[in-house]
Structures are given as C-alpha cells and as structure tokens.
Design a protein around this motif. Structure first.
Motif, PDB file in Angstrom:
ATOM      1  N   ARG A  72       0.839  -1.199   0.000  1.00  0.00           N
ATOM      2  CA  ARG A  72       0.000   0.000   0.000  1.00  0.00           C
ATOM      3  C   ARG A  72       0.876   1.252   0.000  1.00  0.00           C
ATOM      4  O   ARG A  72       1.663   1.468   0.915  1.00  0.00           O
ATOM      5  CB  ARG A  72      -0.918  -0.001   1.225  1.00  0.00           C
ATOM      6  N   TRP A  73       0.751   2.053  -1.063  1.00  0.00           N
ATOM      7  CA  TRP A  73       1.509   3.292  -1.249  1.00  0.00           C
ATOM      8  C   TRP A  73       3.010   3.036  -1.380  1.00  0.00           C
ATOM      9  O   TRP A  73       3.807   3.946  -1.180  1.00  0.00           O
ATOM     10  CB  TRP A  73       1.236   4.283  -0.116  1.00  0.00           C
ATOM     11  N   VAL A  74       3.380   1.832  -1.728  1.00  0.00           N
ATOM     12  CA  VAL A  74       4.792   1.498  -1.957  1.00  0.00           C
ATOM     13  C   VAL A  74       4.945   1.028  -3.396  1.00  0.00           C
ATOM     14  O   VAL A  74       4.464  -0.049  -3.755  1.00  0.00           O
ATOM     15  CB  VAL A  74       5.297   0.407  -0.987  1.00  0.00           C
ATOM     16  N   ASP A  75       5.600   1.824  -4.234  1.00  0.00           N
ATOM     17  CA  ASP A  75       5.802   1.496  -5.635  1.00  0.00           C
ATOM     18  C   ASP A  75       7.298   1.472  -5.922  1.00  0.00           C
ATOM     19  O   ASP A  75       7.947   2.518  -5.895  1.00  0.00           O
ATOM     20  CB  ASP A  75       5.110   2.519  -6.535  1.00  0.00           C
ATOM     21  N   PRO A  76       7.877   0.294  -6.192  1.00  0.00           N
ATOM     22  CA  PRO A  76       9.326   0.222  -6.443  1.00  0.00           C
ATOM     23  C   PRO A  76       9.763   1.026  -7.667  1.00  0.00           C
ATOM     24  O   PRO A  76      10.934   1.402  -7.763  1.00  0.00           O
ATOM     25  CB  PRO A  76       9.591  -1.273  -6.624  1.00  0.00           C
ATOM     26  N   GLN A  77       8.848   1.299  -8.596  1.00  0.00           N
ATOM     27  CA  GLN A  77       9.200   2.062  -9.789  1.00  0.00           C
ATOM     28  C   GLN A  77       9.512   3.525  -9.475  1.00  0.00           C
ATOM     29  O   GLN A  77      10.095   4.227 -10.306  1.00  0.00           O
ATOM     30  CB  GLN A  77       8.057   1.992 -10.809  1.00  0.00           C
ATOM     31  N   HIS A  78       9.131   3.980  -8.296  1.00  0.00           N
ATOM     32  CA  HIS A  78       9.363   5.374  -7.924  1.00  0.00           C
ATOM     33  C   HIS A  78      10.753   5.604  -7.341  1.00  0.00           C
ATOM     34  O   HIS A  78      11.111   6.751  -7.057  1.00  0.00           O
ATOM     35  CB  HIS A  78       8.311   5.833  -6.907  1.00  0.00           C
ATOM     36  N   TYR A  79      11.511   4.534  -7.156  1.00  0.00           N
ATOM     37  CA  TYR A  79      12.841   4.649  -6.549  1.00  0.00           C
ATOM     38  C   TYR A  79      13.924   4.605  -7.626  1.00  0.00           C
ATOM     39  O   TYR A  79      13.785   3.910  -8.632  1.00  0.00           O
ATOM     40  CB  TYR A  79      13.076   3.518  -5.545  1.00  0.00           C
ATOM     41  N   ARG A  80      14.996   5.348  -7.366  1.00  0.00           N
ATOM     42  CA  ARG A  80      16.150   5.361  -8.258  1.00  0.00           C
ATOM     43  C   ARG A  80      17.397   4.989  -7.459  1.00  0.00           C
ATOM     44  O   ARG A  80      17.611   5.471  -6.351  1.00  0.00           O
ATOM     45  CB  ARG A  80      16.336   6.739  -8.893  1.00  0.00           C
ATOM     46  N   ARG A  81      18.210   4.138  -8.070  1.00  0.00           N
ATOM     47  CA  ARG A  81      19.417   3.655  -7.399  1.00  0.00           C
ATOM     48  C   ARG A  81      20.600   4.608  -7.600  1.00  0.00           C
ATOM     49  O   ARG A  81      20.800   5.152  -8.681  1.00  0.00           O
ATOM     50  CB  ARG A  81      19.791   2.273  -7.933  1.00  0.00           C
ATOM     51  N   HIS A  82      21.385   4.775  -6.525  1.00  0.00           N
ATOM     52  CA  HIS A  82      22.640   5.516  -6.588  1.00  0.00           C
ATOM     53  C   HIS A  82      23.652   4.839  -5.678  1.00  0.00           C
ATOM     54  O   HIS A  82      23.303   4.361  -4.590  1.00  0.00           O
ATOM     55  CB  HIS A  82      22.466   6.973  -6.134  1.00  0.00           C
ATOM     56  N   ASP A  83      24.900   4.791  -6.117  1.00  0.00           N
ATOM     57  CA  ASP A  83      25.986   4.359  -5.249  1.00  0.00           C
ATOM     58  C   ASP A  83      26.504   5.591  -4.532  1.00  0.00           C
ATOM     59  O   ASP A  83      26.855   6.592  -5.161  1.00  0.00           O
ATOM     60  CB  ASP A  83      27.111   3.697  -6.049  1.00  0.00           C
ATOM     61  N   VAL A  84      26.548   5.516  -3.200  1.00  0.00           N
ATOM     62  CA  VAL A  84      26.948   6.671  -2.399  1.00  0.00           C
ATOM     63  C   VAL A  84      28.226   6.344  -1.638  1.00  0.00           C
ATOM     64  O   VAL A  84      28.469   5.199  -1.257  1.00  0.00           O
ATOM     65  CB  VAL A  84      25.833   7.090  -1.423  1.00  0.00           C
ATOM     66  N   GLU A  85      29.036   7.361  -1.444  1.00  0.00           N
ATOM     67  CA  GLU A  85      30.294   7.213  -0.728  1.00  0.00           C
ATOM     68  C   GLU A  85      30.108   7.736   0.693  1.00  0.00           C
ATOM     69  O   GLU A  85      29.922   8.932   0.916  1.00  0.00           O
ATOM     70  CB  GLU A  85      31.410   8.004  -1.440  1.00  0.00           C
ATOM     71  N   PHE A 123      16.550   6.019  -3.728  1.00  0.00           N
ATOM     72  CA  PHE A 123      15.998   7.325  -3.383  1.00  0.00           C
ATOM     73  C   PHE A 123      14.628   7.514  -4.031  1.00  0.00           C
ATOM     74  O   PHE A 123      14.398   7.085  -5.161  1.00  0.00           O
ATOM     75  CB  PHE A 123      16.957   8.432  -3.833  1.00  0.00           C
ATOM     76  N   MET A 124      13.760   8.183  -3.274  1.00  0.00           N
ATOM     77  CA  MET A 124      12.410   8.436  -3.744  1.00  0.00           C
ATOM     78  C   MET A 124      11.947   9.803  -3.245  1.00  0.00           C
ATOM     79  O   MET A 124      12.211  10.176  -2.098  1.00  0.00           O
ATOM     80  CB  MET A 124      11.461   7.340  -3.233  1.00  0.00           C
ATOM     81  N   VAL A 125      11.273  10.533  -4.122  1.00  0.00           N
ATOM     82  CA  VAL A 125      10.680  11.815  -3.765  1.00  0.00           C
ATOM     83  C   VAL A 125       9.168  11.646  -3.833  1.00  0.00           C
ATOM     84  O   VAL A 125       8.616  11.457  -4.931  1.00  0.00           O
ATOM     85  CB  VAL A 125      11.137  12.942  -4.710  1.00  0.00           C
ATOM     86  N   PRO A 126       8.478  11.665  -2.684  1.00  0.00           N
ATOM     87  CA  PRO A 126       7.017  11.478  -2.701  1.00  0.00           C
ATOM     88  C   PRO A 126       6.332  12.495  -3.603  1.00  0.00           C
ATOM     89  O   PRO A 126       6.707  13.670  -3.650  1.00  0.00           O
ATOM     90  CB  PRO A 126       6.626  11.688  -1.228  1.00  0.00           C
ATOM     91  N   PRO A 166      12.757  10.321  -8.783  1.00  0.00           N
ATOM     92  CA  PRO A 166      13.477  11.487  -8.259  1.00  0.00           C
ATOM     93  C   PRO A 166      14.357  12.114  -9.337  1.00  0.00           C
ATOM     94  O   PRO A 166      14.805  11.420 -10.254  1.00  0.00           O
ATOM     95  CB  PRO A 166      14.331  10.894  -7.127  1.00  0.00           C
ATOM     96  N   PRO A 167      14.616  13.404  -9.268  1.00  0.00           N
ATOM     97  CA  PRO A 167      15.491  14.036 -10.255  1.00  0.00           C
ATOM     98  C   PRO A 167      16.931  13.603 -10.049  1.00  0.00           C
ATOM     99  O   PRO A 167      17.315  13.146  -8.974  1.00  0.00           O
ATOM    100  CB  PRO A 167      15.312  15.531  -9.977  1.00  0.00           C
ATOM    101  N   GLU A 168      17.734  13.758 -11.096  1.00  0.00           N
ATOM    102  CA  GLU A 168      19.160  13.477 -10.973  1.00  0.00           C
ATOM    103  C   GLU A 168      19.833  14.605 -10.185  1.00  0.00           C
ATOM    104  O   GLU A 168      19.473  15.769 -10.334  1.00  0.00           O
ATOM    105  CB  GLU A 168      19.801  13.374 -12.359  1.00  0.00           C
ATOM    106  N   PRO A 169      20.799  14.259  -9.341  1.00  0.00           N
ATOM    107  CA  PRO A 169      21.530  15.317  -8.623  1.00  0.00           C
ATOM    108  C   PRO A 169      22.199  16.264  -9.609  1.00  0.00           C
ATOM    109  O   PRO A 169      22.801  15.823 -10.588  1.00  0.00           O
ATOM    110  CB  PRO A 169      22.558  14.534  -7.794  1.00  0.00           C
ATOM    111  N   GLN A 170      22.108  17.553  -9.349  1.00  0.00           N
ATOM    112  CA  GLN A 170      22.654  18.553 -10.253  1.00  0.00           C
ATOM    113  C   GLN A 170      23.988  19.110  -9.785  1.00  0.00           C
ATOM    114  O   GLN A 170      24.464  20.102 -10.294  1.00  0.00           O
ATOM    115  CB  GLN A 170      21.654  19.707 -10.405  1.00  0.00           C
ATOM    116  N   GLU A 171      24.604  18.479  -8.790  1.00  0.00           N
ATOM    117  CA  GLU A 171      25.883  18.945  -8.276  1.00  0.00           C
ATOM    118  C   GLU A 171      26.655  17.744  -7.767  1.00  0.00           C
ATOM    119  O   GLU A 171      26.078  16.673  -7.591  1.00  0.00           O
ATOM    120  CB  GLU A 171      25.682  19.953  -7.143  1.00  0.00           C
TER     121      GLU A 171
END
Length: 278
Positions: free
Chosen positions: A161-174, A184-187, A192-197
């Motif tokens: 319920r209200w959980v959609d795996p398609q709304h998440y984007r994978r990133h490798d973080v240090e 990462f997911m933006v409700p 979510p947008p790509e980081p711009q920095e």
C-alpha cells in the motif's frame, strides 16, 4: 534489555538547510519537525512503546519494534509525512524540507539512547550528499527518502500500500564507512530528479587516481621520461624555435660522434661540433 542488541526498523529524519537558520528560527523549525513526524506516526498507527524516538538537534532518530511491519513505514507513514509537510509549509517563506534515511538491523539500547552499525547507516543515508543534492534539485518537493539496499530488496521491491518500487532510483553513495548502494524516492513524483551537483563530500580514491592519470597525458598514460641517446657518450641538447610563416630553425649542439635524425621538416640547421669525433 539494556546492553543487548535487538532487531528493529530505523528511521532517521534530518532537516535540510537547518544550519542556515538563526537561533531564533530553530525552535520553530524543531516544533514543526516534531509535529509533522509525530502526527504521521500517529496516523500510521505506530505509537510508543513500539516507537522509540531520540532527539538529534535538527533531526529525530526513530527505532521501531520488530513487530511493526516495515511496509507500514514505507507506505503509510511516508505518505502521511509528505502530506503533513505540504500542509505545514503552505504560505511559508522558509518551508521545512526533510531527508529520511531508512535501514533495518541490530540496535543496542542503553541509558543514553540507541546505537549500532545499523543506526549509523540510517543516519549516514539521510545525511549523504546524494540525498541533499536530490532534494535540492526537486524544486518544491518537501522531502526525499533514502532507503538502504537491504530495505529496498526485502520490503520495497515486493510493493504494498503506497509502496511502488518504480518510484525509486538507485545511486551508489560514498559514506565514511565506504561505498554502498542506496535507493531514493521523492514522494509525489514518479522518479526522483538526478543530482545537479557533485553529490559526495569526499571524492572516492579511485576517482582521484583517474584524475591524476588523465592529467599526465591525453591518453591517460604518463609521459615517457627523456633518455640519453644510446649511440653517444655525452648528451645532446636540442633547441627549437618556430618563426613566422612556418619557417623552422633548429640549432643542434653535439658533443661527440654520431648522427642526428630529425622527424620534422627543417629549412635551416646550425651545427656546432666541439672537439670533433673521438
């Protein structure tokens, strides 16, 4: 029991840009922070003693009892928090924006709070450069969720319920402990947008090495060291200067015997033999 590790779902909430607030603004930020998160837990049916909360200044650490279904946090609590933030931020000049780190694992309780590697990871995810950059790029969005790879695999991928795996984007973080995978997911947004920095505060070691290699030469190879000619006893020095209209003059000072070969087209050669052949 104090001092024994127990399994729990960890929720760490951080306020974006809290360091820019003045001392007179921070109390109001903290009031709103506790209001929107606490109301969301109440709306999702998650209450003490199944919910432990610990103050973190500009954030809140929450640990849920093992019998709380994680999908309730990922679905209902996240959605209620999103809507509470939207309502709370209405008409505000400085809206409250939150980064939420989610992980699951062993947590140790003592008289001072909760600790463990799982707690550290949840806090690191909420505070990582990628989470900050995504929320900054998501203009108008009040929050971003950063879930560990384990949470994604065990509880996000199956959906709910209200959980959609398609709304998440994978990133490798240090992180301080090393590189890890997060989701990462933006409700309110399909992705979510790509980081711009540059997302990370510390550049990975391999990236630094690659940058140094690239600086050594256009092909990534280090420039060869100059070697003395093998057919002479002493070294030769070559001075070249390029004149106007493509005229090329090369001055060669030779000490000892041997021949000199030039790969470029030369119009004038000035040769100075000192001592002749030996």
């Amino acid at each position: 029991m104090e001092g024994e590790a127990a399994y729990g779902f960890i929720v760490n909430v951080d306020a974006q840009g809290s360091g820019l607030l003045s001392d007179t603004e921070k109390p109001e930020m903290r009031r709103r922070l506790y209001d929107v998160t606490g109301t969301a837990f109440e709306q999702a049916g998650i209450r003490p003693p199944r919910l432990y909360q610990e103050d973190r200044g500009d954030g809140i650490l929450g640990v849920l009892a093992p019998d709380v279904p994680p999908v309730r946090v990922l679905g209902e609590w996240v959605e209620h928090l999103h809507q509470n933030l939207r309502e709370s931020n209405r008409h505000l000049r400085k809206p409250l924006r939150l980064r939420v780190g989610l992980h699951i694992g062993r947590v140790t309780a003592d008289a001072h709070g909760r600790s463990g590697r799982a707690v550290d990871l949840a806090c690191r995810l909420a505070d990582c450069g990628v989470a900050k950059a995504i929320l900054k790029a998501a203009d108008g969005a009040p929050m971003v969720v950063a879930a560990s790879d384990r949470v994604h695999e065990d509880f996000i991928l199956p959906g709910g319920r209200w959980v959609d795996p398609q709304h998440y984007r994978r990133h490798d973080v240090e992180l301080k402990e090393g590189r890890t995978t997060a989701w990462f997911m933006v409700p309110g947004r399909s992705r979510p947008p790509e980081p711009q920095e540059p997302p990370e505060e510390h550049e990975p070691l391999e990236a630094q090495e690659q940058e140094r290699d690239t600086a050594d030469g256009p092909s990534g190879e280090k420039p060869p060291r100059s070697q003395a000619p093998k057919d002479t006893e002493a070294s030769r020095s070559t001075e070249a200067s390029e004149g106007t209209k493509g005229r090329f003059v090369q001055n060669i000072h030779q000490h000892g015997g041997g021949d000199v070969f030039a790969a470029e087209r030369i119009e004038t050669i000035n040769t100075d033999r000192r001592g002749g052949d030996r």
